[in-house]
Design a protein around this motif. Structure first.
Motif, short mmCIF file in Angstrom:
data_model
loop_
_atom_site.label_atom_id
_atom_site.label_comp_id
_atom_site.label_asym_id
_atom_site.label_seq_id
_atom_site.Cartn_x
_atom_site.Cartn_y
_atom_site.Cartn_z
N LYS A 63 49.52 -42.03 -10.67
CA LYS A 63 49.33 -42.50 -8.76
C LYS A 63 49.51 -44.28 -8.63
CE LYS A 63 48.07 -38.18 -6.98
NZ LYS A 63 49.59 -37.86 -6.77
N PRO A 64 50.29 -44.75 -8.68
CA PRO A 64 50.82 -46.20 -8.22
C PRO A 64 50.13 -46.83 -6.68
CG PRO A 64 52.34 -45.68 -7.92
CD PRO A 64 51.61 -44.65 -8.17
N LYS A 65 49.76 -47.80 -6.47
CA LYS A 65 48.40 -47.84 -5.48
C LYS A 65 49.87 -48.91 -4.73
CE LYS A 65 44.04 -48.25 -7.21
NZ LYS A 65 43.11 -49.03 -8.05
N GLY A 66 50.60 -49.23 -5.00
CA GLY A 66 51.83 -49.77 -4.02
C GLY A 66 51.10 -51.15 -3.65
N ILE A 67 49.58 -51.49 -4.28
CA ILE A 67 49.38 -53.21 -3.48
C ILE A 67 49.99 -53.85 -4.47
CG2 ILE A 67 47.32 -54.21 -3.61
CD1 ILE A 67 45.63 -51.75 -3.14
N ARG A 68 49.42 -54.64 -5.40
CA ARG A 68 49.52 -55.61 -6.34
C ARG A 68 50.35 -55.58 -8.00
NH1 ARG A 68 43.94 -54.70 -6.13
NH2 ARG A 68 42.72 -54.45 -7.09
N CYS A 69 51.10 -54.49 -8.05
CA CYS A 69 51.33 -54.09 -9.27
C CYS A 69 52.93 -55.80 -9.77
CB CYS A 69 53.25 -53.11 -9.52
SG CYS A 69 54.11 -52.94 -10.44
N ILE A 70 52.83 -56.62 -10.44
CA ILE A 70 53.95 -57.41 -11.29
C ILE A 70 54.57 -57.02 -12.18
CG2 ILE A 70 51.92 -59.17 -10.91
CD1 ILE A 70 51.70 -58.92 -14.24
N GLU A 71 55.25 -55.78 -12.32
CA GLU A 71 56.40 -55.06 -12.51
C GLU A 71 56.33 -55.82 -14.11
OE1 GLU A 71 59.61 -56.40 -10.33
OE2 GLU A 71 59.40 -54.76 -8.85
N CYS A 72 55.28 -55.80 -14.64
CA CYS A 72 55.28 -56.19 -16.14
C CYS A 72 55.78 -55.55 -17.07
CB CYS A 72 53.67 -56.33 -16.31
SG CYS A 72 52.37 -54.56 -16.66
N GLY A 73 55.63 -54.06 -16.68
CA GLY A 73 56.24 -52.52 -17.42
C GLY A 73 55.29 -51.95 -18.31
N HIS A 74 53.89 -52.86 -18.46
CA HIS A 74 52.85 -52.16 -19.44
C HIS A 74 52.84 -50.72 -19.21
CE1 HIS A 74 50.68 -55.43 -21.55
NE2 HIS A 74 51.94 -55.83 -20.74
N CYS A 75 52.80 -50.07 -18.21
CA CYS A 75 52.08 -48.70 -17.79
C CYS A 75 53.24 -47.97 -18.45
CB CYS A 75 51.83 -48.29 -16.72
SG CYS A 75 54.20 -48.75 -15.10
N ILE A 76 54.87 -48.71 -18.16
CA ILE A 76 56.08 -48.09 -19.08
C ILE A 76 56.07 -47.87 -21.00
CG2 ILE A 76 58.63 -47.66 -19.34
CD1 ILE A 76 58.77 -49.92 -16.52
N ALA A 77 56.00 -49.17 -20.86
CA ALA A 77 55.99 -49.48 -22.46
C ALA A 77 54.05 -48.29 -23.14
CB ALA A 77 55.42 -49.87 -22.33
N VAL A 78 53.11 -47.66 -22.51
CA VAL A 78 52.40 -47.28 -23.16
C VAL A 78 52.34 -45.51 -22.79
CG1 VAL A 78 50.47 -47.13 -21.17
CG2 VAL A 78 49.48 -47.17 -23.57
N CYS A 79 53.02 -45.17 -22.12
CA CYS A 79 52.68 -43.71 -21.25
C CYS A 79 53.43 -43.00 -22.55
CB CYS A 79 53.89 -43.96 -19.91
SG CYS A 79 54.15 -42.34 -19.50
N PRO A 80 52.88 -41.89 -23.30
CA PRO A 80 53.34 -40.84 -23.64
C PRO A 80 54.46 -40.06 -23.60
CG PRO A 80 50.64 -40.16 -22.86
CD PRO A 80 51.33 -41.36 -22.35
N THR A 81 54.78 -39.99 -22.34
CA THR A 81 55.34 -39.06 -21.63
C THR A 81 57.16 -39.52 -21.41
OG1 THR A 81 54.53 -38.86 -20.15
CG2 THR A 81 53.62 -37.20 -22.15
N ASN A 82 56.38 -41.12 -21.49
CA ASN A 82 58.00 -41.07 -20.85
C ASN A 82 57.99 -41.34 -19.13
OD1 ASN A 82 60.45 -43.66 -20.47
ND2 ASN A 82 61.74 -41.76 -21.80
#
Length: 270
Positions: free
Chosen positions: A32-51
């Motif tokens: 779950k995202p905390k909604g505090i300081r996301c810089i929208e870098c997309g690392h989480c998108i790239a690393v997620c095994p289930t998209n």
């Protein structure tokens, strides 16, 4: 901000581990995202095994799935291409295709920026090259006529006579272009961050040569633009923006037969 599809999320925690700002947590076996300081870098998108993750307000349709062999670059070939690369000052009259220009811009767009600011913009000069060339050559001529002590302070003493001759050649009836060398395309890399813009310019340069084009970095242009209010207004720069790099691009009208030597690298191994 990121959005996580709980139906797809398996709670593996890879996104948590790779998030530099610690913006994601796993609770109830779901990320779950905390909604505090996301810089929208997309690392989480790239690393997620289930998209399972998307970035809101971003074109997710341009995301590519990794395929082994499709994204890697041969290191020996890449180094050879760097050694063979030459600054081009002889251009043919052939117009650079729009698709190639768009590929160059794309290389700049995907370049890293500090804090993922993505604060680099690009100005493609084609139809308006002539008035811009006029302004820059005139500005350099002003530099050339500064008192010698002033030129020494600016470290431009050597360039004075060159800029004077460039001005005279350009305003001669034959209009010799010693600034852009009759290239038909100039791309300006603009940002409030010199570091971010220069990184983008370097990636763009690689794409220039990968497409069979050639280019030169015009330091003359960036020097003139930095000191001229007229040029900045013509380019419609925002407050604090600077032209960090000027890429003069075209099809080479010269063929090089080999690489050239360089001085040894100065390296300190600590």
């Amino acid at each position: 901000m990121i959005k996580i599809n709980e139906d797809k999320c398996i709670g593996c925690g890879l996104c948590v581990k790779d998030c530099f700002t610690k913006e994601i947590e796993v609770t109830g076996r779901k990320a779950k995202p905390k909604g505090i300081r996301c810089i929208e870098c997309g690392h989480c998108i790239a690393v997620c095994p289930t998209n399972a993750i998307v970035l809101e307000n971003y074109p997710m349709s341009e995301v590519l799935e990794y395929e082994k062999g499709a994204f890697e670059i041969d290191p020996d070939q890449y180094l050879r291409s760097l050694k063979y690369r030459r600054t081009i000052r002889q251009f043919s009259g052939r117009q650079v295709e729009n698709q190639k220009i768009e590929n160059i811009i794309e290389a700049g767009r995907y370049s890293p920026t500090g804090g993922n600011q993505q604060n680099v913009s690009f100005c493609v000069m084609r139809d308006d090259i002539e008035p811009l060339r006029n302004m820059v050559i005139d500005e350099l001529y002003k530099f050339a006529n500064l008192p010698e002590e002033e030129k020494a302070k600016l470290n431009i003493s050597w360039y004075g006579n060159l800029w004077k001759q460039m001005y005279l050649d350009y305003h001669d009836k034959n209009r010799k272009d010693g600034l852009f060398f009759d290239a038909g395309t100039v791309i300006l890399v603009i940002s409030k961050s010199m570091q971010n813009a220069c990184i983008a310019a370097a990636h763009m340069e690689t794409m220039v040569y990968a497409q069979g084009l050639g280019m030169l970095y015009s330091g003359f242009f960036t020097r003139a633009a930095a000191h001229s209010k007229e040029i900045k207004e013509y380019l419609r720069l925002d407050q604090g923006q600077e032209v960090a790099a000027c890429l003069v691009i075209g099809y080479p009208d010269v063929k090089y037969q080999r690489t050239v030597p360089r001085k040894p690298a100065e390296v300190a191994w600590r």
